[in-house]
Scaffold this motif. Structure first.
Motif, PDB file in Angstrom:
ATOM      1  N   LEU A  78     -11.647  -0.531  -5.715  1.00 47.08           N
ATOM      2  CA  LEU A  78      -9.877  -0.136  -6.068  1.00 47.08           C
ATOM      3  C   LEU A  78      -9.385  -1.403  -6.672  1.00 47.08           C
ATOM      4  CD1 LEU A  78      -9.116   1.976  -2.981  1.00 47.08           C
ATOM      5  CD2 LEU A  78      -9.489   2.702  -5.124  1.00 47.08           C
ATOM      6  N   GLY A  79      -9.681  -2.576  -6.082  1.00 41.78           N
ATOM      7  CA  GLY A  79      -8.952  -3.710  -6.797  1.00 41.78           C
ATOM      8  C   GLY A  79      -9.323  -3.956  -8.219  1.00 41.78           C
ATOM      9  N   ILE A  80     -10.809  -3.690  -8.440  1.00 46.76           N
ATOM     10  CA  ILE A  80     -11.189  -3.845  -9.751  1.00 46.76           C
ATOM     11  C   ILE A  80     -10.314  -2.812 -10.845  1.00 46.76           C
ATOM     12  CG2 ILE A  80     -13.046  -3.674 -11.292  1.00 46.76           C
ATOM     13  CD1 ILE A  80     -14.565  -4.978  -9.110  1.00 46.76           C
ATOM     14  N   LEU A  81     -10.172  -1.662 -10.258  1.00 46.01           N
ATOM     15  CA  LEU A  81      -9.620  -0.571 -10.919  1.00 46.01           C
ATOM     16  C   LEU A  81      -8.079  -0.806 -11.256  1.00 46.01           C
ATOM     17  CD1 LEU A  81     -11.209   2.882  -9.574  1.00 46.01           C
ATOM     18  CD2 LEU A  81     -11.772   1.507 -11.884  1.00 46.01           C
ATOM     19  N   LEU A 122       0.346  -5.330  -8.803  1.00 46.59           N
ATOM     20  CA  LEU A 122      -0.393  -6.695  -9.099  1.00 46.59           C
ATOM     21  C   LEU A 122      -0.881  -7.363  -7.994  1.00 46.59           C
ATOM     22  CD1 LEU A 122      -1.304  -8.900 -11.060  1.00 46.59           C
ATOM     23  CD2 LEU A 122       0.691  -9.656 -10.817  1.00 46.59           C
ATOM     24  N   ILE A 123       0.176  -7.325  -7.097  1.00 41.98           N
ATOM     25  CA  ILE A 123      -0.249  -8.145  -5.701  1.00 41.98           C
ATOM     26  C   ILE A 123      -1.101  -7.087  -4.725  1.00 41.98           C
ATOM     27  CG2 ILE A 123       0.906  -8.518  -3.203  1.00 41.98           C
ATOM     28  CD1 ILE A 123       3.384  -9.304  -4.756  1.00 41.98           C
ATOM     29  N   LEU A 124      -1.196  -5.652  -4.696  1.00 42.92           N
ATOM     30  CA  LEU A 124      -1.835  -4.940  -4.295  1.00 42.92           C
ATOM     31  C   LEU A 124      -3.407  -5.011  -4.746  1.00 42.92           C
ATOM     32  CD1 LEU A 124      -2.489  -2.546  -2.241  1.00 42.92           C
ATOM     33  CD2 LEU A 124      -1.992  -0.857  -4.191  1.00 42.92           C
ATOM     34  N   GLY A 125      -3.648  -5.041  -6.026  1.00 44.06           N
ATOM     35  CA  GLY A 125      -4.701  -5.146  -6.683  1.00 44.06           C
ATOM     36  C   GLY A 125      -5.401  -6.394  -6.269  1.00 44.06           C
ATOM     37  N   LEU A 126      -4.764  -7.625  -6.261  1.00 44.67           N
ATOM     38  CA  LEU A 126      -5.228  -8.747  -5.641  1.00 44.67           C
ATOM     39  C   LEU A 126      -5.783  -8.944  -4.546  1.00 44.67           C
ATOM     40  CD1 LEU A 126      -3.045 -11.556  -7.818  1.00 44.67           C
ATOM     41  CD2 LEU A 126      -5.547 -10.734  -8.332  1.00 44.67           C
TER      42      LEU A 126
END
Length: 93
Positions: free
Chosen positions: A14-17, A38-42
């Motif tokens: 999910l983070g990569i997507l 952006l914060i959620l992905g990281l």
């Protein structure tokens, strides 16, 4: 590894997507600095790496525990043997 690895790979994926989506937005010229995605992905990316690492360490600890005491990780309750019709190679010829 089954528990932490599954959670870790889902989180990492999910983070990569999310980060790929934000990279595409950035390449199209949009500002992604103020987006909470952006914060959620990281967080998902780093959390996934940590879960996978914890799973590997837990697996190593479990294997070390069982191997140091010469214990098996499982017990076989019963073994079923198949009946053999031909008992030796000389009967085949």
């Amino acid at each position: 590894m089954h528990l932490f690895g599954t959670i870790g790979f889902i989180s990492l994926g999910l983070g990569i997507l999310i980060n790929i989506y934000l990279l595409i937005l950035k390449m199209m010229g949009q500002n992604i600095g103020g987006k909470p995605m952006l914060i959620l992905g990281l967080i998902l990316l780093l959390g996934g790496i940590q879960f996978i690492t914890i799973g590997i360490i837990a697996d190593i600890n479990i294997r070390t525990y069982f191997e140091s005491q010469n214990k098996k990780t499982y017990n076989v309750r019963k073994i079923y043997h198949a009946k053999r019709e031909v008992s030796s190679a000389s009967e085949i010829v």
